[in-house]
Design a protein around this motif. Structure first.
Motif, mmCIF file in Angstrom:
data_model
loop_
_atom_site.group_PDB
_atom_site.id
_atom_site.type_symbol
_atom_site.label_atom_id
_atom_site.label_comp_id
_atom_site.label_asym_id
_atom_site.label_seq_id
_atom_site.Cartn_x
_atom_site.Cartn_y
_atom_site.Cartn_z
ATOM 1 N N UNK A 34 0.830 -1.198 0.000
ATOM 2 C CA UNK A 34 0.000 0.000 0.000
ATOM 3 C C UNK A 34 0.868 1.253 0.000
ATOM 4 N N UNK A 35 0.429 2.264 -0.752
ATOM 5 C CA UNK A 35 0.970 3.602 -0.571
ATOM 6 C C UNK A 35 0.316 4.145 0.705
ATOM 7 N N UNK A 36 0.723 5.306 1.154
ATOM 8 C CA UNK A 36 0.170 5.860 2.390
ATOM 9 C C UNK A 36 -0.885 6.931 2.098
ATOM 10 N N UNK A 37 -0.439 8.139 1.726
ATOM 11 C CA UNK A 37 -1.362 9.252 1.503
ATOM 12 C C UNK A 37 -2.279 8.962 0.326
ATOM 13 N N UNK A 38 -3.584 9.101 0.571
ATOM 14 C CA UNK A 38 -4.560 8.861 -0.484
ATOM 15 C C UNK A 38 -4.901 7.409 -0.683
ATOM 16 N N UNK A 168 3.748 -1.192 3.660
ATOM 17 C CA UNK A 168 3.537 0.175 3.198
ATOM 18 C C UNK A 168 4.828 0.657 2.541
ATOM 19 N N UNK A 169 4.709 1.227 1.347
ATOM 20 C CA UNK A 169 5.846 1.807 0.645
ATOM 21 C C UNK A 169 5.458 3.246 0.295
ATOM 22 N N UNK A 170 6.168 4.207 0.887
ATOM 23 C CA UNK A 170 5.771 5.603 0.745
ATOM 24 C C UNK A 170 6.976 6.477 0.424
ATOM 25 N N UNK A 171 6.720 7.579 -0.274
ATOM 26 C CA UNK A 171 7.764 8.580 -0.515
ATOM 27 C C UNK A 171 7.871 9.558 0.648
ATOM 28 N N UNK A 172 7.020 9.378 1.673
ATOM 29 C CA UNK A 172 7.058 10.248 2.829
ATOM 30 C C UNK A 172 8.220 9.917 3.752
ATOM 31 N N UNK A 174 10.128 8.444 6.707
ATOM 32 C CA UNK A 174 9.817 7.121 7.238
ATOM 33 C C UNK A 174 9.223 7.130 8.645
ATOM 34 N N UNK A 175 9.738 7.953 9.557
ATOM 35 C CA UNK A 175 9.264 7.886 10.936
ATOM 36 C C UNK A 175 7.792 8.288 11.084
ATOM 37 N N UNK A 176 7.330 9.419 10.514
ATOM 38 C CA UNK A 176 5.900 9.721 10.598
ATOM 39 C C UNK A 176 5.023 8.653 9.941
ATOM 40 N N UNK A 177 5.444 8.135 8.784
ATOM 41 C CA UNK A 177 4.646 7.106 8.117
ATOM 42 C C UNK A 177 4.579 5.853 8.982
ATOM 43 N N UNK A 178 5.704 5.502 9.608
ATOM 44 C CA UNK A 178 5.738 4.317 10.463
ATOM 45 C C UNK A 178 4.767 4.458 11.637
ATOM 46 N N UNK A 179 4.753 5.653 12.245
ATOM 47 C CA UNK A 179 3.844 5.894 13.367
ATOM 48 C C UNK A 179 2.391 5.821 12.905
ATOM 49 N N UNK A 180 2.068 6.511 11.829
ATOM 50 C CA UNK A 180 0.684 6.528 11.346
ATOM 51 C C UNK A 180 0.228 5.125 10.932
ATOM 52 N N UNK A 181 1.101 4.375 10.266
ATOM 53 C CA UNK A 181 0.746 3.024 9.822
ATOM 54 C C UNK A 181 0.529 2.082 10.994
ATOM 55 N N UNK A 182 1.165 2.365 12.133
ATOM 56 C CA UNK A 182 0.970 1.507 13.308
ATOM 57 C C UNK A 182 -0.471 1.549 13.793
ATOM 58 N N UNK A 183 -1.199 2.627 13.473
ATOM 59 C CA UNK A 183 -2.603 2.724 13.851
ATOM 60 C C UNK A 183 -3.460 1.737 13.043
ATOM 61 N N UNK A 184 -2.874 1.160 12.005
ATOM 62 C CA UNK A 184 -3.546 0.142 11.186
ATOM 63 C C UNK A 184 -2.905 -1.229 11.364
ATOM 64 N N UNK A 189 8.876 -2.856 10.703
ATOM 65 C CA UNK A 189 9.612 -3.469 9.591
ATOM 66 C C UNK A 189 8.748 -3.663 8.350
ATOM 67 N N UNK A 190 7.447 -3.389 8.458
ATOM 68 C CA UNK A 190 6.546 -3.504 7.308
ATOM 69 C C UNK A 190 6.327 -2.157 6.618
ATOM 70 N N UNK A 191 7.056 -1.133 7.032
ATOM 71 C CA UNK A 191 6.879 0.218 6.491
ATOM 72 C C UNK A 191 8.207 0.717 5.943
ATOM 73 N N UNK A 192 8.172 1.207 4.702
ATOM 74 C CA UNK A 192 9.358 1.787 4.082
ATOM 75 C C UNK A 192 9.043 3.197 3.593
ATOM 76 N N UNK A 193 9.892 4.148 3.987
ATOM 77 C CA UNK A 193 9.756 5.524 3.522
ATOM 78 C C UNK A 193 11.125 6.121 3.321
ATOM 79 N N UNK A 194 11.177 7.404 3.066
ATOM 80 C CA UNK A 194 12.471 8.078 2.916
ATOM 81 C C UNK A 194 13.126 8.237 4.293
#
Length: 202
Positions: A34-38, A168-172, A174-184, A189-194
């Motif tokens: 999954x992408x993150x935003x949108x 999750x693979x995002x261009x955002x 990494x740390x904010x995306x990792x935190x937000x994705x944890x709510x799901x 280790x399942x989240x990759x960002x910049x």
């Protein structure tokens, strides 16, 4: 919540399931990326996290030099504070001034976009990783968590029950995306960002 027909359309058929069982015996695993935003949530997470940092006056002095370098690149005067520099940059981008100045200097729209979007990460210069993660949790808990798409938790649960690895693979950042994705229910280790560069822990 997703209806039964929507779930059926997203999940594999019995034939596909049998084919995947063969692949799994060879060491493969089904994956839903999954992408993150949108995709997981409606709005733009970086804008929300940065917006909160700006409104709370938390842009630190370490951001001033790179912001001023970018302002000068677009023919803008240097700012006295990191907050003022970001205000000039963001206004210049949304008003189209940066694109106009960039074109006068031979920069394409795409180049201007890349340089401005890269400045998003500079907002957090001088922050410790844990401070950024705590800041993101505040953003999630103060309203952004409500941007998660209805039915997304059900979809993820259904995929996980059927043996899919969800990532999750995002261009955002990494740390904010990792935190937000944890709510799901996504593990870190399942989240990759910049990734941000750290120097002396910040």
């Amino acid at each position: 919540m997703l209806g039964p027909y929507e779930l059926i359309a997203l999940l594999p058929t019995l034939e596909e399931h049998a084919a995947w069982k063969t692949r799994e015996r060879a060491g493969h695993r089904r994956c839903a990326a999954f992408d993150a935003d949108g995709t997981l949530w409606r709005e733009d997470l970086p804008e929300a996290v940065i917006g909160r940092a700006v409104s709370d006056a938390q842009i630190r002095p370490q951001a001033l030099t790179p912001f001023n370098e970018l302002l000068e690149r677009f023919g803008k005067p240097r700012a006295a504070s990191a907050h003022d520099a970001w205000t000039q940059l963001s206004w210049g981008y949304t008003s189209g001034t940066l694109h106009k100045e960039g074109a006068a200097r031979g920069l394409s729209i795409e180049q201007v976009d890349r340089e401005f979007w890269g400045s998003y990460n500079v907002v957090f210069a001088g922050w410790e990783p844990e401070s950024l993660m705590t800041h993101t949790r505040k953003v999630m808990d103060s309203g952004f968590g409500g941007q998660i798409f209805a039915g997304m938790r059900d979809l993820l649960a259904a995929l996980r029950r059927r043996g899919f690895r969800t990532v999750v693979v995002s261009a955002g950042l990494d740390l904010p995306v990792r935190v937000a994705a944890s709510y799901l229910g996504f593990a870190p280790e399942e989240v990759r960002g910049n990734r941000s560069k750290l120097r002396n822990g910040i």
